[in-house]
Scaffold this motif. Structure first.
Motif, short mmCIF file in Angstrom:
data_model
loop_
_atom_site.label_atom_id
_atom_site.label_comp_id
_atom_site.label_asym_id
_atom_site.label_seq_id
_atom_site.Cartn_x
_atom_site.Cartn_y
_atom_site.Cartn_z
N GLU A 162 -36.42 -17.52 9.86
CA GLU A 162 -35.94 -18.75 10.48
C GLU A 162 -35.59 -19.79 9.41
N LEU A 163 -36.41 -19.90 8.36
CA LEU A 163 -36.14 -20.86 7.28
C LEU A 163 -34.82 -20.55 6.60
N LEU A 164 -34.61 -19.28 6.29
CA LEU A 164 -33.38 -18.89 5.60
C LEU A 164 -32.16 -19.15 6.47
N VAL A 165 -32.27 -18.83 7.74
CA VAL A 165 -31.15 -19.03 8.66
C VAL A 165 -30.87 -20.51 8.85
N THR A 166 -31.93 -21.33 8.96
CA THR A 166 -31.75 -22.78 9.15
C THR A 166 -31.06 -23.39 7.93
N ALA A 167 -31.49 -22.99 6.73
CA ALA A 167 -30.87 -23.51 5.52
C ALA A 167 -29.40 -23.13 5.46
N GLN A 168 -29.09 -21.87 5.84
CA GLN A 168 -27.69 -21.42 5.82
C GLN A 168 -26.85 -22.18 6.85
N ASP A 169 -27.40 -22.41 8.02
CA ASP A 169 -26.66 -23.13 9.06
C ASP A 169 -26.41 -24.58 8.67
N LEU A 170 -27.40 -25.23 8.01
CA LEU A 170 -27.19 -26.60 7.52
C LEU A 170 -26.09 -26.63 6.47
N ALA A 171 -26.10 -25.64 5.58
CA ALA A 171 -25.09 -25.59 4.52
C ALA A 171 -23.69 -25.33 5.09
N ASP A 172 -23.61 -24.51 6.14
CA ASP A 172 -22.31 -24.19 6.74
C ASP A 172 -21.83 -25.27 7.69
N GLY A 173 -22.70 -26.22 8.02
CA GLY A 173 -22.33 -27.24 8.99
C GLY A 173 -22.51 -26.81 10.42
N ARG A 174 -23.04 -25.62 10.64
CA ARG A 174 -23.29 -25.15 12.01
C ARG A 174 -24.45 -25.94 12.62
N LEU A 175 -25.30 -26.46 11.77
CA LEU A 175 -26.44 -27.27 12.21
C LEU A 175 -26.35 -28.62 11.50
N ALA A 176 -26.33 -29.70 12.28
CA ALA A 176 -26.18 -31.04 11.71
C ALA A 176 -27.46 -31.48 11.01
N VAL A 177 -27.26 -32.28 9.95
CA VAL A 177 -28.42 -32.89 9.25
C VAL A 177 -28.91 -34.04 10.14
N SER A 178 -30.05 -33.81 10.74
CA SER A 178 -30.62 -34.81 11.64
C SER A 178 -32.12 -34.88 11.41
N ARG A 179 -32.72 -35.83 12.07
CA ARG A 179 -34.16 -35.97 11.91
C ARG A 179 -34.87 -34.69 12.37
N ALA A 180 -34.40 -34.10 13.48
CA ALA A 180 -35.05 -32.88 14.01
C ALA A 180 -34.86 -31.71 13.08
N SER A 181 -33.63 -31.50 12.59
CA SER A 181 -33.38 -30.34 11.74
C SER A 181 -34.12 -30.46 10.42
N VAL A 182 -34.14 -31.67 9.88
CA VAL A 182 -34.86 -31.83 8.61
C VAL A 182 -36.35 -31.65 8.83
N ALA A 183 -36.87 -32.14 9.95
CA ALA A 183 -38.29 -31.96 10.25
C ALA A 183 -38.60 -30.47 10.41
N ARG A 184 -37.75 -29.72 11.08
CA ARG A 184 -37.94 -28.28 11.25
C ARG A 184 -37.91 -27.58 9.91
N LEU A 185 -37.00 -27.99 9.06
CA LEU A 185 -36.89 -27.38 7.75
C LEU A 185 -38.17 -27.59 6.94
#
Length: 907
Positions: free
Chosen positions: A734-757
């Motif tokens: 999950e960590l690797l996928v989340t980092a890749q999605d943030l880098a690709d822009g598939r997942l926005a940099v937000s308070r929730a995503s950063v907290a999950r990371l």
């Protein structure tokens, strides 16, 4: 018995002008009993030459008392007649038409030939009609042969067919038509085929076949004449002829025999079988024997090498004196009695009301040749008329005809036959076999005939092939033996025929097999062969035999395994082999898999590899694994796994069952080595690995990858869906996928995503070096590419100020790219909030928790990225930035001081 030679000349009555017969030599007495009546008969039936210098004409007639009258009308108004009394045997191997234009008619006559005569004293034939010449004659008139022979056969039906009138330019052609009929007819009918080669008044001619010229007084303009009274065959094209009728099977088959250069050999003597004298089987039997002896393209002899019967055999082989009266069903005999025809059906005129035919015994073989030693007629054939034939047979061997007919692809007897005629021929054969009338020799010939057919003829022959198989099965059953089913191979048996055989013989064959299963496996070959041929599919005996063969194969250490292989190899029956190999997989377990590999390693493994194409995939894979595991390949692990995928379409594993099978073959229940796991995933798919419940066996790749690339991310994306994956491994994926999605822009940099990371980072800590670097680089790119307002809002700044070199390196590299700097220099002057956010993120910080590395990166970005933007800001926009900073609680004085420092440095 008596043969009397009578000689006359034509005289003309001075008062009436009518022709009459007078003895040619008044001084020689030829008086005998009924001589006057014979003279009247000769007057009635004799032919007449067209002119004084023309060749002789010949007629042959039957007399009411059973006698026969052969008349030759010679040039010079001469008439020679030969009378054979009813008790005189003959004419032996000499057909009446054989004496056409024989030089013997010109010789000195004898007073009387008594009971001791020999056939050499008959008029000697000139070999006008040997088989070569008749074959060539038939081929030149191919379209006319079958209709003519059909009309000839009808002469002997009940009621009899109409008289045949042959219209030809010369009587020699008529003579050849008559010879062709004699060579085609059954022996018993030849002596009853009366004819005249030329008649001036065909309406008064009593013979069955009447030859006339194109100018004869015969009115064919009357439709009744050609349609109802006679069967007219016109070879001159000069007038109407009888409408064609469909030739019967005998006529068609006989005609084809002539046209293919393999003339028929009619049966000898009286035929008593149900098919009668016109049976079709003898025609085919002779043709097949001839084909074996010399091919269908030329004139060949039968296997017995028999020509027409040996004329030296004496009168007792010719049938004796018992000229049995023929019933009316044999056809209306032509009798010479001066009476008018009784009906319009074509029956010949009679001297009295008795309808009986002479049946002298004739040889059936139609070979017209005469041996060079003159044995054909008492040694005289080579000297008649001073001529010697150079084209005789030598020891039964005949050279090919001058115009060889192309050899057919189908057996000679059936070439050209189709439709109803073909079916009629084959039906006759079928009925003969079904009634048990065919002898072994004929059965063999019919078997050969069936095997040589193809296309529509093969389809039509299926009932005959079925009858042959039934005959053999019944014969073997009666002897208590098993049939040799190899003899059935090549017969045109369709699915329907096999269905009938299974219905009729299936249960018996299956029961016989089941009874033999108590014996050793090695004795099952022949019972299995029979059951496979005619046994009911799925019969209990066959099913039990296959199960026991499969069980024997799974125990290669036992003797039964070798015997089972011997049985299967001897049968060489692909469907049986396939079914037995499939049974190896029933109730399949890992133990059975081990036994399959043991079978492949045993001496019987050679048989298994020879039949590997008929085996199910599981058996093929097990056999191949056993082979490649040993020398010289010695494959293990993923190398063996990849080699085995060569059996699969696209060389990839595409279904769960196959993956589980390959896994068990290669690794059993163990995981592959960590270095092999990426290759395993490439050869199938991560999703398939999860579906096969094998995900936990390849998590080593996720935990300790060699490199963190897109392939690993895709693998992690699938692996996190595995419900049986451990929590640590799931969080890592999950960590690797989340980092890749943030880098690709598939997942926005937000308070929730950063907290999950952050949360995932804490759970999986510590990560391996390769995986940690991969995650940091992706997070660094994500924060660098995000809007600075989102970075501030999401607390992403907390990650940056405490980040290590991998994350900050990626962050710095992205922002220092020339393309990024140009974009920011162009866009930030119009976006005071984003400009203020960048300054807030990069401003100098000296508080605890901020790494020195971040201070260096932030200072560099202020000078290299943000400072160039200041040159594009006027006082208004500078005021807007200050307002934003003030609103967000930032130190405006610090901003102003940094701005003035940059301005001083730039000035």
């Amino acid at each position: 018995m008596a043969i009397r030679r009578l000689s006359y000349r034509l005289g003309q009555e001075p008062d009436t002008g009518t022709l009459s017969l007078v003895p040619s030599d008044p001084d020689v007495s030829q008086l005998c009993e009924n001589e006057g009546r014979l003279r009247s008969a000769v007057t009635r039936v004799m032919g007449a030459p067209d002119s004084d210098d023309a060749g002789s004409e010949l007629s042959y007639s039957l007399l009411p008392d059973g006698g026969r009258l052969l008349c030759a009308a010679l040039p010079g108004q001469r008439v020679e007649a030969l009378h054979l009394s009813a008790d005189t045997p003959g004419p032996g191997p000499v057909w009446p038409i054989d004496t056409w234009r024989s030089a013997s008619w010109e010789g000195e006559r004898a007073e009387s030939l008594g009971s001791g005569f020999v056939e050499s004293e008959l008029p000697v034939p000139e070999a006008h009609f040997d088989r070569e010449l008749l074959v060539e004659f038939a081929r030149e008139r191919a379209d006319r042969v079958a209709p003519f022979l059909a009309d000839v056969r009808r002469l002997f039906e009940d009621p009899a067919g109409r008289q045949i009138v042959l219209v030809e330019d010369d009587s020699g052609t008529v003579a050849r038509w008559i010879a062709l009929a004699c060579a085609s007819l059954p022996e018993a009918y030849v002596s009853a085929l009366t004819f005249t080669t030329r008649s001036a008044d065909p309406r008064r001619a009593p013979q069955r076949i009447i030859g006339i010229g194109p100018d004869a007084a015969f009115d064919r303009s009357d439709d009744a004449v050609v349609e109802y009274l006679y069967r007219v065959h016109d070879g001159t094209g000069g007038g109407p002829e009888s409408p064609p009728t469909e030739p019967d099977a005998w006529a068609r088959l006989t005609a084809e025999r002539w046209l293919t250069g393999n003339p028929p050999r009619p049966p000898r003597g009286a035929v008593t079988g149900p098919e009668g004298p016109f049976a079709l089987i003898p025609l085919v039997a002779g043709a097949l024997r001839g084909s074996r002896g010399g091919g269908g393209a030329g004139v060949t002899e039968g296997v017995d090498g028999a020509d027409r019967a040996d004329p030296t055999a004496g009168p007792d082989r010719a049938g004796g004196a018992d000229h049995a009266d023929r019933a009316d069903g044999a056809g209306c005999a032509d009798r010479v009695d001066g009476a008018d025809r009784t009906d319009g059906a074509g029956c010949a005129d009679h001297l009295d009301q008795t309808n009986h035919l002479d049946e002298p015994d004739r040889a059936a073989d139609s070979d017209r040749s005469r041996g060079a030693d003159g044995a054909g007629h008492g040694g005289r054939a080579d000297r008649v008329g001073g001529a010697h034939r150079a084209d005789h047979l030598d020891d039964g061997a005949r050279t090919a005809p001058r115009h060889a007919h192309p050899g057919p692809s189908a057996p000679a007897p059936l070439v050209g036959l189709s439709g109803d005629t073909l079916r009629a021929v084959l039906d006759a054969f079928t009925h003969s076999v079904a009634r048990g009338e065919a002898d072994d020799r004929t059965l063999g010939e019919l078997d050969q005939l069936c095997r040589g057919l193809d296309g529509d003829q093969a389809l039509a022959a299926r009932p005959l092939a079925l009858a042959l198989v039934r005959h053999r099965l019944d014969a073997c059953r009666g002897r208590g033996t098993l049939p040799d089913l190899a003899a059935f191979e090549g017969l045109p048996l369709g699915q329907e025929a096999w269905r009938e055989l299974r219905e009729e013989y299936g249960d018996r064959a299956d029961d016989a097999l089941r009874a033999r299963l108590r014996d050793p496996v090695g004795t099952w070959t022949e019972p299995l062969r029979l059951a496979l041929a005619v046994g009911a599919d799925g019969g209990p005996g066959l099913d039990e035999a296959m199960k026991r063969l499969a069980d024997a194969l799974l125990h290669p250490e036992r003797r039964d395994c070798a015997q089972a292989v011997q049985v299967l190899a001897a049968l060489d029956h692909a469907p049986l082999t396939r079914r037995v190999l499939r049974l190896l997989l029933v109730d399949f377990t890992e133990r059975k898999l081990d036994r399959l590999r043991a079978l492949a390693d045993s001496p019987q493994g050679d048989w298994l590899r020879r039949n590997i194409d008929d085996a199910p995939l599981t058996v093929r894979l097990a056999a191949a694994a056993a082979q490649w595991h040993g020398p010289p390949d010695r494959l293990r692990g993923v190398e063996l796994f990849e080699r085995l995928t060569g059996f699969l379409s696209n060389r990839r594993v595409e279904d769960v069952r196959t993956l589980n099978l390959l896994w068990r073959i290669v690794w059993r229940n163990d995981p592959p080595d960590r270095a092999e796991q990426p290759r395993v995933a490439r050869l199938c798919t991560p999703r398939l690995i999860i579906e096969a419940d094998l995900g936990r066996r390849v998590t080593g790749w996720l935990r300790e990858p060699d490199r963190c690339d897109r392939e690993l991310v895709d693998f992690a994306r699938e692996m996190r869906k595995d419900p049986k994956l451990g929590a640590q491994d799931r969080d890592t994926a999950e960590l690797l996928v989340t980092a890749q999605d943030l880098a690709d822009g598939r997942l926005a940099v937000s308070r929730a995503s950063v907290a999950r990371l952050k949360e995932l980072g804490r759970k999986v800590s510590p990560l391996g070096m390769v995986l940690r670097k991969g995650v940091d680089e992706r997070v660094g790119r994500a924060l660098a590419g995000a809007n600075p307002l989102d970075v501030c809002e999401s607390h992403g700044l907390q990650i940056l100020v405490a980040a290590g070199p991998d994350l900050l390196g990626a962050y710095r590299a992205h922002l220092l790219e020339e393309r990024t700097r140009d974009r920011l220099e162009r866009e930030l002057p119009g976006c005071p909030a984003e400009l203020a956010a960048y300054y807030h993120v990069w401003r100098p910080r000296k508080r605890h928790g901020v790494t020195a590395h971040w201070r260096d990166v932030a200072a560099e970005l202020l000078d290299q990225v943000l400072a160039p933007v200041l040159a594009h800001l006027d006082d208004h926009r500078l005021g807007q930035v200050a307002t934003v900073l003030r609103r967000e609680g930032q130190d405006v004085q610090e901003w102003t001081a940094w701005r003035h420092r940059i301005a001083q440095e730039q000035s």
